[in-house]
Design a protein around this motif. Structure first.
Motif, mmCIF file in Angstrom:
data_model
loop_
_atom_site.group_PDB
_atom_site.id
_atom_site.type_symbol
_atom_site.label_atom_id
_atom_site.label_comp_id
_atom_site.label_asym_id
_atom_site.label_seq_id
_atom_site.Cartn_x
_atom_site.Cartn_y
_atom_site.Cartn_z
ATOM 1 N N ILE A 1 0.869 -1.179 0.000
ATOM 2 C CA ILE A 1 0.000 0.000 0.000
ATOM 3 C C ILE A 1 0.901 1.222 0.000
ATOM 4 N N ILE A 2 0.883 1.993 -1.069
ATOM 5 C CA ILE A 2 1.830 3.099 -1.196
ATOM 6 C C ILE A 2 1.272 4.424 -0.694
ATOM 7 N N SER A 3 -0.045 4.496 -0.511
ATOM 8 C CA SER A 3 -0.637 5.731 0.011
ATOM 9 C C SER A 3 -2.114 5.508 0.289
ATOM 10 N N THR A 4 -2.676 6.361 1.122
ATOM 11 C CA THR A 4 -4.123 6.469 1.221
ATOM 12 C C THR A 4 -4.501 7.897 0.848
ATOM 13 N N PHE A 5 -5.647 8.030 0.196
ATOM 14 C CA PHE A 5 -6.219 9.338 -0.097
ATOM 15 C C PHE A 5 -7.494 9.433 0.729
ATOM 16 N N ASP A 6 -7.473 10.258 1.761
ATOM 17 C CA ASP A 6 -8.538 10.280 2.758
ATOM 18 C C ASP A 6 -9.418 11.523 2.617
ATOM 19 N N PHE A 7 -10.670 11.303 2.249
ATOM 20 C CA PHE A 7 -11.647 12.382 2.158
ATOM 21 C C PHE A 7 -12.404 12.477 3.486
ATOM 22 N N ALA A 8 -12.458 13.684 4.058
ATOM 23 C CA ALA A 8 -13.227 13.922 5.295
ATOM 24 C C ALA A 8 -12.854 12.911 6.368
ATOM 25 N N GLY A 9 -11.574 12.679 6.546
ATOM 26 C CA GLY A 9 -11.106 11.617 7.427
ATOM 27 C C GLY A 9 -11.560 11.762 8.869
ATOM 28 N N ALA A 10 -12.119 10.683 9.403
ATOM 29 C CA ALA A 10 -12.593 10.664 10.789
ATOM 30 C C ALA A 10 -11.651 9.881 11.690
ATOM 31 N N GLY A 11 -10.386 9.775 11.304
ATOM 32 C CA GLY A 11 -9.429 9.046 12.113
ATOM 33 C C GLY A 11 -9.194 9.634 13.481
#
Length: 349
Positions: free
Chosen positions: A135-145
């Motif tokens: 997994i080389i990246s995540t693209f996180d929209f409106a991330g709730a982490g």
């Protein structure tokens, strides 16, 4: 296999051309967010898959290769991981889908689910004699982490420990569709701010978490009083930006505002969770609109570039313009005057 980002001509590019050629070779894995109706409906696996398809149908469904669908009435470290994430990860490993690198595109609580996956997928797969996913990246929209204060309120109410006045009842009802009870809070427990920030806070798989953030509410601003700082109607900017701590923040940057105004932001986020990189910000985009197909205004950038786990870089082109009307300089991403946030990220697939 669909390409995530296609090569554009230099004149039309928003991201660098070399970036498109690289990222376009990598499969995209979608991880959706909270689906409130599932808290009471408690769907079976078939219904979960159907709901997952509907979730992304406005835009990303046709621009991805794989989905990890999961039920909102379960917990992340419980059946979400064991019954839904793990089988899909095993399938990805067996098919060598990510051998050249995958990009996970997440929305809302999908950010938190993915963080748990990043922390565990290597051990899970090695224990099965399989090669861990690249997994080389995540693209996180409106991330709730970083969690949502609305989840804290909803769970408190469900457990009988919260005061439910008219404004709070309306806010929670707008968000969830109904007032939850103790038997149907599910992943809301994981979304409580303190709980969310304790779930795999330093995952072993420290891939770049590139963030795309909104600053508008789809709920007429009625949920915003319960969220500190700027928010997208569901999640505060401390979470969506990827701040290292919960707090009241006004931007993902200390030098540019959500609307693109170039000026010092005294309450901008300056410290982030490991390898969290907020990139695009849109003052006109609400929580769900970030992954939709409707243009909601121009977009600015919190940072212009990020390096992925495989050494490749992504970058955005911007232009600064002086506004005589507002007597200030504004920075906007090229092409954002008529392209949606998702289109900017996918680059006109």
């Amino acid at each position: 296999m669909k390409r995530f980002i296609a090569m554009l001509s230099l004149a039309a590019a928003t991201f660098s051309v070399s970036t498109f050629a690289a990222i376009g070779q990598h499969p995209v894995v979608l991880v959706h967010g909270l689906q409130p109706a599932q808290l009471q409906a408690r769907p079976d696996a078939t219904e979960v898959r159907a709901d997952g398809e509907v979730y992304w149908q406005e835009y990303w469904l046709t621009h991805a290769d794989v989905r990890i669908d999961w039920p909102s009435h379960e917990r992340i470290a419980g059946k979400i991981a064991s019954d839904y994430a793990w089988p899909k990860l095993k399938q990805l490993a067996q098919s060598n889908t990510c051998v050249n690198g995958c990009i996970f595109v997440t929305h809302s609580t999908g950010d938190l689910v993915t963080r748990y996956i990043l922390d565990n997928q290597e051990n899970w797969l090695l224990n099965e004699g399989l090669t861990p996913l690249n997994i080389i990246s995540t693209f996180d929209f409106a991330g709730a982490g970083g969690g949502s204060e609305l989840a804290d309120l909803a769970v408190n109410i469900a457990e009988g420990g919260g005061v439910l006045n008219a404004s709070l009842r309306l806010a929670i009802s707008l968000w969830l569709g109904d007032i939850p009870n103790s038997s149907n809070v599910g992943v809301l427990n994981d979304l409580k701010v303190s709980n969310a920030r304790q779930i795999a806070p330093f995952p072993d798989g420290r891939v770049p978490r590139v963030r795309f953030v909104g600053d508008d509410s789809e709920y007429f601003g009625l949920t915003s009083p319960f969220l500190p700082g700027h928010d997208d109607g569901v999640v505060s900017s401390h979470s969506t930006c990827g701040a290292s701590r919960a707090g009241s923040f006004g931007s993902c940057s200390t030098s540019v505002a959500f609307d693109g105004k170039v000026a010092y932001q005294s309450n901008g986020v300056s410290s982030f969770m490991p390898r969290h990189y907020p990139m695009l910000m849109g003052s006109g985009y609400g929580h769900g609109e970030l992954i939709g197909d409707r243009h909601q205004g121009k977009v600015t950038t919190a940072r212009k570039s990020a390096v992925l786990a495989n050494g490749q870089s992504i970058s955005v082109a911007t232009q600064d313009k002086w506004s005589w009307w507002k007597w200030a300089t504004y920075r906007h991403v090229n092409g954002s005057d008529d392209h949606t946030m998702s289109e900017l990220v996918a680059d006109l697939l």
